[in-house]
Write a protein that holds these residues in place. Sequence first.
Motif, PDB file in Angstrom:
ATOM      1  N   UNK A  20      40.243  33.543  41.687  1.00  0.00           N
ATOM      2  CA  UNK A  20      39.243  34.295  40.937  1.00  0.00           C
ATOM      3  C   UNK A  20      39.343  33.902  39.468  1.00  0.00           C
ATOM      4  N   UNK A  21      38.260  33.372  38.937  1.00  0.00           N
ATOM      5  CA  UNK A  21      38.238  32.834  37.578  1.00  0.00           C
ATOM      6  C   UNK A  21      37.405  33.746  36.693  1.00  0.00           C
ATOM      7  N   UNK A  22      38.016  34.226  35.609  1.00  0.00           N
ATOM      8  CA  UNK A  22      37.311  35.037  34.629  1.00  0.00           C
ATOM      9  C   UNK A  22      37.177  34.269  33.327  1.00  0.00           C
ATOM     10  N   UNK A  23      35.961  34.104  32.856  1.00  0.00           N
ATOM     11  CA  UNK A  23      35.684  33.412  31.595  1.00  0.00           C
ATOM     12  C   UNK A  23      35.253  34.441  30.558  1.00  0.00           C
ATOM     13  N   UNK A  24      35.891  34.414  29.401  1.00  0.00           N
ATOM     14  CA  UNK A  24      35.505  35.269  28.283  1.00  0.00           C
ATOM     15  C   UNK A  24      35.119  34.359  27.130  1.00  0.00           C
ATOM     16  N   UNK A  60      42.648  42.637  23.183  1.00  0.00           N
ATOM     17  CA  UNK A  60      43.023  43.193  24.477  1.00  0.00           C
ATOM     18  C   UNK A  60      42.701  42.183  25.580  1.00  0.00           C
ATOM     19  N   UNK A  61      43.449  42.278  26.654  1.00  0.00           N
ATOM     20  CA  UNK A  61      43.146  41.508  27.855  1.00  0.00           C
ATOM     21  C   UNK A  61      42.610  42.476  28.899  1.00  0.00           C
ATOM     22  N   UNK A  62      42.160  41.961  30.032  1.00  0.00           N
ATOM     23  CA  UNK A  62      41.559  42.865  30.990  1.00  0.00           C
ATOM     24  C   UNK A  62      41.402  42.249  32.359  1.00  0.00           C
ATOM     25  N   UNK A  63      40.754  43.004  33.232  1.00  0.00           N
ATOM     26  CA  UNK A  63      40.461  42.538  34.581  1.00  0.00           C
ATOM     27  C   UNK A  63      39.259  43.302  35.100  1.00  0.00           C
ATOM     28  N   UNK A  95      38.954  39.553  38.786  1.00  0.00           N
ATOM     29  CA  UNK A  95      38.780  38.508  37.780  1.00  0.00           C
ATOM     30  C   UNK A  95      39.554  38.867  36.518  1.00  0.00           C
ATOM     31  N   UNK A  96      40.609  38.114  36.180  1.00  0.00           N
ATOM     32  CA  UNK A  96      41.353  38.391  34.943  1.00  0.00           C
ATOM     33  C   UNK A  96      40.550  37.949  33.727  1.00  0.00           C
ATOM     34  N   UNK A  97      40.813  38.576  32.592  1.00  0.00           N
ATOM     35  CA  UNK A  97      40.115  38.239  31.349  1.00  0.00           C
ATOM     36  C   UNK A  97      41.132  38.168  30.222  1.00  0.00           C
ATOM     37  N   UNK A  98      41.184  37.027  29.562  1.00  0.00           N
ATOM     38  CA  UNK A  98      42.138  36.798  28.478  1.00  0.00           C
ATOM     39  C   UNK A  98      41.468  37.034  27.132  1.00  0.00           C
ATOM     40  N   UNK A  99      42.238  37.395  26.105  1.00  0.00           N
ATOM     41  CA  UNK A  99      41.655  37.572  24.768  1.00  0.00           C
ATOM     42  C   UNK A  99      41.331  36.228  24.132  1.00  0.00           C
ATOM     43  N   UNK A 143      37.976  31.517  26.502  1.00  0.00           N
ATOM     44  CA  UNK A 143      39.283  31.692  27.132  1.00  0.00           C
ATOM     45  C   UNK A 143      39.067  31.726  28.643  1.00  0.00           C
ATOM     46  N   UNK A 144      39.962  31.060  29.372  1.00  0.00           N
ATOM     47  CA  UNK A 144      39.847  30.935  30.826  1.00  0.00           C
ATOM     48  C   UNK A 144      41.079  31.564  31.466  1.00  0.00           C
ATOM     49  N   UNK A 145      40.860  32.471  32.423  1.00  0.00           N
ATOM     50  CA  UNK A 145      41.970  33.099  33.151  1.00  0.00           C
ATOM     51  C   UNK A 145      41.690  32.986  34.647  1.00  0.00           C
ATOM     52  N   UNK A 146      42.744  32.733  35.427  1.00  0.00           N
ATOM     53  CA  UNK A 146      42.606  32.514  36.869  1.00  0.00           C
ATOM     54  C   UNK A 146      43.660  33.315  37.614  1.00  0.00           C
TER      55      UNK A 146
END
Length: 455
Positions: free
Chosen positions: A424-428, A24-27, A401-405, A413-416
């Motif tokens: 806004x940078x989300x790191x998972x 799943x992806x998220x925010x 902050x987005x979050x990638x699987x 995984x890096x999402x911006x």
Amino acid sequence: MSSELLAPLDLAFWHLESTDHPMHLGALAHFGPLPSDGDPCDVLELLGSRAAAIPRLRMRIRDVLLPVGGAAWSTDPHFDVRRHVRAIAVPGTDFGAATARLAGELMERPVERGLPPWEMYLLTGAPDGSFAVLVKLHHALADGMRAVAIGAGIFDEIAAVTRRAARAPGGRRPRSVPPRSWLPGPGRIMGAARERIGALGRAVEVGASVVGASVARAGRPDGSATAALAADSSGTRRVATTVLDLDRVHQVRRSSGGTANDVLLAVVAGGLRRWLHGRGAPLPGADPRALVPVSRRRPGAPAGTGNSLSAYLLTLPVTEADPAARLASVRRDMDRNKADGPLRGAGALAVLADQLPPLAHRFGAPLASGAARLLFDVLVTNVPLPRSALSLGGAPLRTLFPMAPLARGQSLAVAMSPYGGRVHVGLVADGKAVPDLDVLAAALAEELDLLHEAG
């Protein structure tokens, strides 16, 4: 009860998931305090009512007899939004850090497959009365752009537009479609044949590129960069966030050329370099390779349903010491990718997925799930958000902050997402492989400062 077959790429994402490897992806969205007359209980009810009003969020995935191995979306006859929208009180004085930790724990858990595959959490307890919302959507349900379109329905402004459209005369009337014979004419047959032949030709070309890239990768020297980004799935997740100044990104772009996304990709490369140095790691023997998703949706076209993706492969110049040279390297590679187009090259895996029958996705998923690490080391994606100011229950959106699987076998995984003058940078990350994810988040901000000073 109406149903709709999953598209091949959606089906692939559905079957790639396992208990210890959710897909799943998220925010994670932070909002300012509610108006003086606001109540967090009202926000929970608002989230539930607005989510329930989005038709796709009332649908679950079920296996079908035909095509063999396929699956379809169908409306959940027992849909209860309370199974999907929950409230959690977050203890502690550092609300931002606490919600990031909790987001990691919640992102570890796969969504329940017998229900519509999504969840929302209202996170409360900030000393200033602000709150956060965590959204989880299975990748079979949406890609990044589709997730934005779905998630936007919870915001005050988009929900108001939707309500006005529904109340407008004829707002929900189905389009009138001229009657058409079920028997296709010669023109339709020839057009479908040409399209199918062209698609198969592109798939063969992409398949050859994938094999070539994997063979070349297998023969290259490995190093600390690729080793640090590889990990067996532990079933744990860690989340970290940072905010970059979008004005600085554009200043670097204007002085150096290229696009804002080129600058952000160079920031990721430089941030990884700083992070590795901070770990005391030696320079890698080879630069890591990033998968950079590309939307196949035409500008201005409706968001549609499911996934419409391709991707570019990009070598992140982690071994390059000069930040300006790192940016120049990223620009060259991205220009080359764009010249080839999103339907060519080893990154265009979706083209292959579109050509496989459902049964191949069902039984080939275990093999395909481990293939990602043969092709790339890290996912880096840029997810655009609406440019207008957004709010929920009257509380302004501060950050999102987005979050990638994570791909199987990878640790990061890096999402911006640009919004409100900031990125806004989300790191998972895999929680066991990357316990120092906050250090990497700080390194990204430091790298942008360095690029800005160098420009």
